[in-house]
Design a protein around this motif. Structure first.
Motif, PDB file in Angstrom:
ATOM      1  N   THR A 131       0.829  -1.204   0.000  1.00 43.75           N
ATOM      2  CA  THR A 131       0.000   0.000   0.000  1.00 43.75           C
ATOM      3  C   THR A 131       0.865   1.257   0.000  1.00 43.75           C
ATOM      4  OG1 THR A 131      -0.139   0.041   2.412  1.00 43.75           O
ATOM      5  CG2 THR A 131      -1.888  -1.112   1.243  1.00 43.75           C
ATOM      6  N   ASP A 132       0.301   2.313  -0.555  1.00 43.64           N
ATOM      7  CA  ASP A 132       0.958   3.615  -0.549  1.00 43.64           C
ATOM      8  C   ASP A 132       0.191   4.613   0.307  1.00 43.64           C
ATOM      9  OD1 ASP A 132       2.943   2.765  -2.368  1.00 43.64           O
ATOM     10  OD2 ASP A 132       1.662   3.245  -4.067  1.00 43.64           O
ATOM     11  N   GLY A 133      -1.142   4.579   0.218  1.00 43.52           N
ATOM     12  CA  GLY A 133      -1.948   5.574   0.906  1.00 43.52           C
ATOM     13  C   GLY A 133      -2.899   4.998   1.930  1.00 43.52           C
ATOM     14  N   ALA A 134      -3.375   3.801   1.687  1.00 47.14           N
ATOM     15  CA  ALA A 134      -4.342   3.183   2.607  1.00 47.14           C
ATOM     16  C   ALA A 134      -3.643   2.744   3.885  1.00 47.14           C
ATOM     17  CB  ALA A 134      -5.008   1.982   1.944  1.00 47.14           C
ATOM     18  N   ARG A 135      -4.369   2.806   4.994  1.00 50.09           N
ATOM     19  CA  ARG A 135      -3.843   2.286   6.262  1.00 50.09           C
ATOM     20  C   ARG A 135      -4.045   0.771   6.235  1.00 50.09           C
ATOM     21  NH1 ARG A 135      -7.211   5.526  10.472  1.00 50.09           N
ATOM     22  NH2 ARG A 135      -8.615   4.124   9.435  1.00 50.09           N
ATOM     23  N   PRO A 136      -2.969   0.006   6.201  1.00 47.60           N
ATOM     24  CA  PRO A 136      -3.076  -1.443   6.009  1.00 47.60           C
ATOM     25  C   PRO A 136      -3.933  -2.170   7.042  1.00 47.60           C
ATOM     26  CG  PRO A 136      -0.795  -0.738   5.810  1.00 47.60           C
ATOM     27  CD  PRO A 136      -1.585   0.444   6.261  1.00 47.60           C
ATOM     28  N   GLU A 137      -3.813  -1.812   8.311  1.00 48.39           N
ATOM     29  CA  GLU A 137      -4.590  -2.498   9.346  1.00 48.39           C
ATOM     30  C   GLU A 137      -6.076  -2.210   9.204  1.00 48.39           C
ATOM     31  OE1 GLU A 137      -1.834  -0.674   9.997  1.00 48.39           O
ATOM     32  OE2 GLU A 137      -0.422  -2.264  10.592  1.00 48.39           O
ATOM     33  N   ALA A 138      -6.426  -0.976   8.889  1.00 48.94           N
ATOM     34  CA  ALA A 138      -7.836  -0.623   8.679  1.00 48.94           C
ATOM     35  C   ALA A 138      -8.373  -1.300   7.426  1.00 48.94           C
ATOM     36  CB  ALA A 138      -7.990   0.895   8.569  1.00 48.94           C
ATOM     37  N   LEU A 139      -7.563  -1.334   6.368  1.00 48.25           N
ATOM     38  CA  LEU A 139      -7.970  -2.002   5.136  1.00 48.25           C
ATOM     39  C   LEU A 139      -8.239  -3.486   5.390  1.00 48.25           C
ATOM     40  CD1 LEU A 139      -8.387  -1.878   2.065  1.00 48.25           C
ATOM     41  CD2 LEU A 139      -5.914  -2.236   1.817  1.00 48.25           C
ATOM     42  N   ALA A 140      -7.371  -4.137   6.148  1.00 50.46           N
ATOM     43  CA  ALA A 140      -7.541  -5.565   6.467  1.00 50.46           C
ATOM     44  C   ALA A 140      -8.830  -5.804   7.251  1.00 50.46           C
ATOM     45  CB  ALA A 140      -6.334  -6.073   7.257  1.00 50.46           C
ATOM     46  N   ALA A 141      -9.082  -4.982   8.247  1.00 50.78           N
ATOM     47  CA  ALA A 141     -10.272  -5.160   9.078  1.00 50.78           C
ATOM     48  C   ALA A 141     -11.555  -4.927   8.270  1.00 50.78           C
ATOM     49  CB  ALA A 141     -10.221  -4.213  10.273  1.00 50.78           C
ATOM     50  N   LEU A 142     -11.586  -3.879   7.474  1.00 49.42           N
ATOM     51  CA  LEU A 142     -12.778  -3.584   6.680  1.00 49.42           C
ATOM     52  C   LEU A 142     -12.997  -4.623   5.582  1.00 49.42           C
ATOM     53  CD1 LEU A 142     -12.364   0.264   6.487  1.00 49.42           C
ATOM     54  CD2 LEU A 142     -14.156  -0.990   7.710  1.00 49.42           C
ATOM     55  N   ALA A 143     -11.916  -5.103   4.985  1.00 49.09           N
ATOM     56  CA  ALA A 143     -12.042  -6.146   3.965  1.00 49.09           C
ATOM     57  C   ALA A 143     -12.600  -7.427   4.577  1.00 49.09           C
ATOM     58  CB  ALA A 143     -10.697  -6.406   3.298  1.00 49.09           C
ATOM     59  N   ALA A 144     -12.192  -7.743   5.802  1.00 45.45           N
ATOM     60  CA  ALA A 144     -12.720  -8.935   6.477  1.00 45.45           C
ATOM     61  C   ALA A 144     -14.218  -8.801   6.722  1.00 45.45           C
ATOM     62  CB  ALA A 144     -11.980  -9.185   7.781  1.00 45.45           C
ATOM     63  N   ALA A 145     -14.649  -7.611   7.118  1.00 49.65           N
ATOM     64  CA  ALA A 145     -16.080  -7.383   7.321  1.00 49.65           C
ATOM     65  C   ALA A 145     -16.833  -7.504   5.991  1.00 49.65           C
ATOM     66  CB  ALA A 145     -16.312  -6.008   7.932  1.00 49.65           C
ATOM     67  N   THR A 146     -16.257  -6.968   4.920  1.00 50.16           N
ATOM     68  CA  THR A 146     -16.857  -7.066   3.589  1.00 50.16           C
ATOM     69  C   THR A 146     -16.961  -8.516   3.151  1.00 50.16           C
ATOM     70  OG1 THR A 146     -15.962  -4.899   3.010  1.00 50.16           O
ATOM     71  CG2 THR A 146     -16.606  -6.326   1.182  1.00 50.16           C
ATOM     72  N   LEU A 147     -15.893  -9.270   3.357  1.00 51.93           N
ATOM     73  CA  LEU A 147     -15.888 -10.689   3.003  1.00 51.93           C
ATOM     74  C   LEU A 147     -16.961 -11.440   3.783  1.00 51.93           C
ATOM     75  CD1 LEU A 147     -14.246 -12.972   1.446  1.00 51.93           C
ATOM     76  CD2 LEU A 147     -13.139 -13.343   3.643  1.00 51.93           C
ATOM     77  N   GLY A 148     -17.058 -11.171   5.072  1.00 49.69           N
ATOM     78  CA  GLY A 148     -18.055 -11.842   5.908  1.00 49.69           C
ATOM     79  C   GLY A 148     -19.473 -11.562   5.440  1.00 49.69           C
ATOM     80  N   LEU A 149     -19.757 -10.310   5.117  1.00 39.25           N
ATOM     81  CA  LEU A 149     -21.093  -9.958   4.613  1.00 39.25           C
ATOM     82  C   LEU A 149     -21.373 -10.624   3.271  1.00 39.25           C
ATOM     83  CD1 LEU A 149     -21.272  -6.174   5.502  1.00 39.25           C
ATOM     84  CD2 LEU A 149     -22.698  -8.004   6.441  1.00 39.25           C
ATOM     85  N   GLY A 150     -20.374 -10.644   2.404  1.00 41.40           N
ATOM     86  CA  GLY A 150     -20.550 -11.294   1.113  1.00 41.40           C
ATOM     87  C   GLY A 150     -20.811 -12.781   1.249  1.00 41.40           C
ATOM     88  N   LYS A 151     -20.050 -13.442   2.127  1.00 46.34           N
ATOM     89  CA  LYS A 151     -20.255 -14.881   2.352  1.00 46.34           C
ATOM     90  C   LYS A 151     -21.650 -15.152   2.889  1.00 46.34           C
ATOM     91  CE  LYS A 151     -15.603 -16.604   3.225  1.00 46.34           C
ATOM     92  NZ  LYS A 151     -14.725 -17.236   4.222  1.00 46.34           N
ATOM     93  N   ARG A 152     -22.050 -14.360   3.856  1.00 39.68           N
ATOM     94  CA  ARG A 152     -23.367 -14.565   4.469  1.00 39.68           C
ATOM     95  C   ARG A 152     -24.489 -14.316   3.468  1.00 39.68           C
ATOM     96  NH1 ARG A 152     -26.479 -17.475   6.848  1.00 39.68           N
ATOM     97  NH2 ARG A 152     -28.184 -16.487   7.934  1.00 39.68           N
ATOM     98  N   THR A 153     -24.347 -13.277   2.657  1.00 36.89           N
ATOM     99  CA  THR A 153     -25.360 -12.975   1.651  1.00 36.89           C
ATOM    100  C   THR A 153     -25.462 -14.102   0.627  1.00 36.89           C
ATOM    101  OG1 THR A 153     -24.978 -10.604   1.920  1.00 36.89           O
ATOM    102  CG2 THR A 153     -26.083 -11.304  -0.104  1.00 36.89           C
ATOM    103  N   GLY A 154     -24.328 -14.566   0.133  1.00 38.90           N
ATOM    104  CA  GLY A 154     -24.327 -15.668  -0.826  1.00 38.90           C
ATOM    105  C   GLY A 154     -24.966 -16.920  -0.266  1.00 38.90           C
TER     106      GLY A 154
END
Length: 126
Positions: free
Chosen positions: A37-60
């Protein structure tokens, strides 16, 4: 597994896929493994991506469409794409407005497979 090997995969994906600006690998519970990464905060990106993945899995699952492959979020300034890496991890890719998402899906499949192998290798060596 070496974080250097994972980082090398992320850097190779950035070079291969036009429009990719940043990426990271995280566990499904949002803990950062490594990031390119250059601009994104890596730890925040990881946490938010995990939440996105979880919602996507549950929706599917809820709508009976099978195992999740990826979640794509289109924003005014580009895209956020989250790929499941087996059951234990995720790859999150940020792309600018020029990102060719269908091409990214093709380019990312081998990367996701290699990342899965690298992460699985770490678990078996412990």
């Amino acid at each position: 597994m070496s974080n250097k090997a994972v980082l090398a995969e992320l850097q190779a994906l950035r070079e291969k896929a036009t429009g990719v600006t940043e990426s990271a690998v995280a566990s499904v519970d949002g803990l950062l493994v490594t990031a390119d990464t250059d601009g994104a905060r890596p730890e925040a990106l990881a946490a938010l991506a995990a939440a996105t993945l979880g919602l996507g899995k549950r929706t599917g699952h809820e709508v009976g469409m099978g195992e999740l492959r990826e979640v794509v979020v289109r924003c005014g300034g580009g895209h956020v794409v989250v790929y499941a890496i087996r059951q234990e991890a995720l790859l999150v890719v940020l792309g600018d407005e020029g990102l060719d998402v269908p091409r990214l899906h093709l380019d990312s499949r081998p990367t996701v497979e290699r990342l899965g192998e690298l992460l699985a290798g770490e678990r078996t060596s412990i």
